[in-house]
Design a protein around this motif. Structure first.
Motif, short mmCIF file in Angstrom:
data_model
loop_
_atom_site.label_atom_id
_atom_site.label_comp_id
_atom_site.label_asym_id
_atom_site.label_seq_id
_atom_site.Cartn_x
_atom_site.Cartn_y
_atom_site.Cartn_z
N TYR A 1 -5.66 -2.23 -16.39
CA TYR A 1 -4.23 -1.97 -16.16
C TYR A 1 -3.61 -1.31 -17.38
O TYR A 1 -2.82 -0.37 -17.27
N TYR B 1 -6.25 3.35 2.96
CA TYR B 1 -5.50 2.64 3.99
C TYR B 1 -4.69 1.48 3.39
O TYR B 1 -3.52 1.28 3.73
N GLY B 2 -5.33 0.72 2.50
CA GLY B 2 -4.70 -0.48 1.96
C GLY B 2 -3.47 -0.20 1.11
O GLY B 2 -2.59 -1.05 1.01
N HIS B 3 -3.41 0.97 0.48
CA HIS B 3 -2.28 1.32 -0.37
C HIS B 3 -1.41 2.43 0.23
O HIS B 3 -0.59 3.02 -0.47
N ALA B 4 -1.60 2.69 1.53
CA ALA B 4 -0.78 3.66 2.27
C ALA B 4 -0.74 5.01 1.56
O ALA B 4 0.31 5.65 1.45
N LEU B 5 -1.89 5.45 1.06
CA LEU B 5 -1.98 6.76 0.41
C LEU B 5 -2.09 7.86 1.48
O LEU B 5 -2.60 7.62 2.58
N VAL C 1 -9.34 1.80 0.37
CA VAL C 1 -8.35 1.96 -0.71
C VAL C 1 -7.19 2.82 -0.22
O VAL C 1 -6.02 2.51 -0.45
#
Length: 437
Positions: free
Chosen positions: A124, A91-95, A89
């Motif tokens: 959401y 890595y995938g969202h560049a946090l 999560v």
């Protein structure tokens, strides 16, 4: 095994795959090793005695220990896929990686763990509407603690202007008192940034929101529209003080000093060299080899402080810079033949005045940069120290230049002009007078 998993290198190699929390657990176990050993021996003896009286054996005790170890191994195997999913999560969202250090992140994982299997993730709509509203209410409720403190001690309202990626002029409003700094709101000021009356109305609304009886001062930058708005505010609210941001004022002092010929020329030459070094990856890599991965630029709290701290980096790395520009490795490269390369080399190796000018510039401005760090940091409330700090800075500048008045006269004049017009405020004087130090 404990030393292996703790990575102590004590008579055993360190495990290359152990996770940080498991490593920390075994480090804690080792820190209490003496006590652990005593407990283990006592327990072993008790079990051995029980073995004689109840038919147990030493093998049974050892088997139980092996079962515990297998349980630990199983726990670590089960943890790995969970941690992998969490990391994906991030890595995938560049946090940001330091998210895992956040208390909020740790509390979230704790709540998920306590809930157990079957937790339905937020929708959401819940994230965007329902729980966002609840969180706003929670934050507003937590502000009440600070509002009670404002009534006891008074507070300062601070405006901080900036420009976002869409070139909008935004202003953040914060309130500070001895208990801490609280963000109040952010307003798009693109249409009013040069209108004193509109800015006055905006500041007046902020004072109403925090309570006129609580507001001691309002701090803004020195833009002419803000100066006009703040004077209108002082006229309407006679118990309120307006003060210029001390960090902004000091930055303007550094800006004025930077316009003096010797400072301007030196900064320009230093920037040209820095651009040459950082523009070419090969040259930058060579520079880092000579300086052991030190940098040439020094980011600071303001643009002009950054310029002077970069000069400090030049002074600190003078020998390495000269060695790099004189090296055969650079001379043989294609990066030594351009006009900019030759100009930079001429400054570094052949311009003795450049290095003397850097030394002179730093003697004049570093005392002011120290004050900038004081007023921009949170280590202590700075207002009661600014008067004394400014006096000491001027004396330090004079001392640095051997008290030759002709060498520092213009610097003092610039400091005094900005101080008298902008930073010489009644609250600073009162804080200095009441400061027991």
């Amino acid at each position: 095994m404990k030393n292996h998993l703790a990575g102590t290198h004590d008579n055993v190699g360190a495990c290359s795959q152990v996770s940080e929390d498991v490593m920390n657990m075994f480090l804690q176990l080792l820190s209490g090793k003496k006590q652990d050993n005593i407990i283990d021996v006592d327990c072993f003896e008790e079990k051995n005695i029980e073995g004689k009286s109840k038919g147990g054996t030493m093998d049974a005790y050892v088997t139980k220990g092996r079962a515990k170890q297998q349980g630990l191994n199983q726990m670590m195997k089960q943890r790995e896929p969970v941690i992998r999913d969490i990391c994906r999560v991030i890595y995938g969202h560049a946090l940001a990686f330091n998210l895992v250090k956040s208390p909020l992140f740790k509390k979230m994982l704790k709540s998920v763990g306590e809930y157990g299997v079957g937790l339905k993730p937020p929708s959401y709509h819940e994230v965007r509407v329902s729980f966002l509203k609840k969180e706003v209410d929670h934050v507003n409720a937590s502000l009440e603690v600070y509002r009670k403190e404002w009534k006891k001690t008074g507070c300062t309202t601070m405006s901080d202007g900036w420009t976002d990626g869409k070139s909008r002029s935004l202003t953040n409003f914060l309130v500070k008192n001895p208990s801490g700094t609280v963000f109040i709101k952010s307003i798009d000021t693109s249409g009013v940034i040069k209108n004193s009356m509109k800015l006055f109305e905006m500041l007046d609304d902020i004072v109403n929101e925090i309570g006129e009886e609580n507001a001691v001062q309002v701090v803004t930058d020195s833009a002419s529209a803000y100066v006009g708005a703040s004077r209108l505010l002082e006229e309407k609210r006679t118990k309120l003080f307006w003060s210029l941001c001390a960090a902004h004022c000091l930055d303007l002092m550094l800006s004025d000093i930077g316009e003096l010929m010797v400072f301007k020329d030196t900064i320009i030459k230093a920037k040209e060299i820095a651009v040459y070094v950082y523009r070419h990856a090969w040259v930058l890599d060579l520079f880092r080899k000579f300086t052991k991965n030190r940098e040439l630029t020094r980011p600071a709290v303001t643009r002009f402080a950054t310029a002077f701290l970069t000069l400090k980096s030049f002074q600190d790395r003078k020998l390495q810079l000269r060695a790099m520009f004189a090296s055969e490795e650079r001379a043989r490269s294609s990066y030594s033949t351009s006009v900019n390369a030759k100009k930079a080399q001429g400054t570094i190796l052949g311009d003795a005045r450049f290095w003397k000018a850097i030394k002179y510039c730093l003697k004049c401005v570093l005392p002011l940069v120290k004050i900038l760090r004081l007023v921009d940091g949170d280590a202590k409330l700075a207002m009661g120290f600014i008067y004394e700090a400014m006096d000491r800075a001027k004396e330090e500048i004079a001392s640095n230049l051997n008290h030759v008045r002709g060498r520092y006269k213009r610097i003092w004049e610039i400091i005094d002009t900005r101080w008298d017009l902008q930073l010489h405020r009644p609250l600073h004087a009162a804080a200095y007078y009441l400061n027991p130090m």
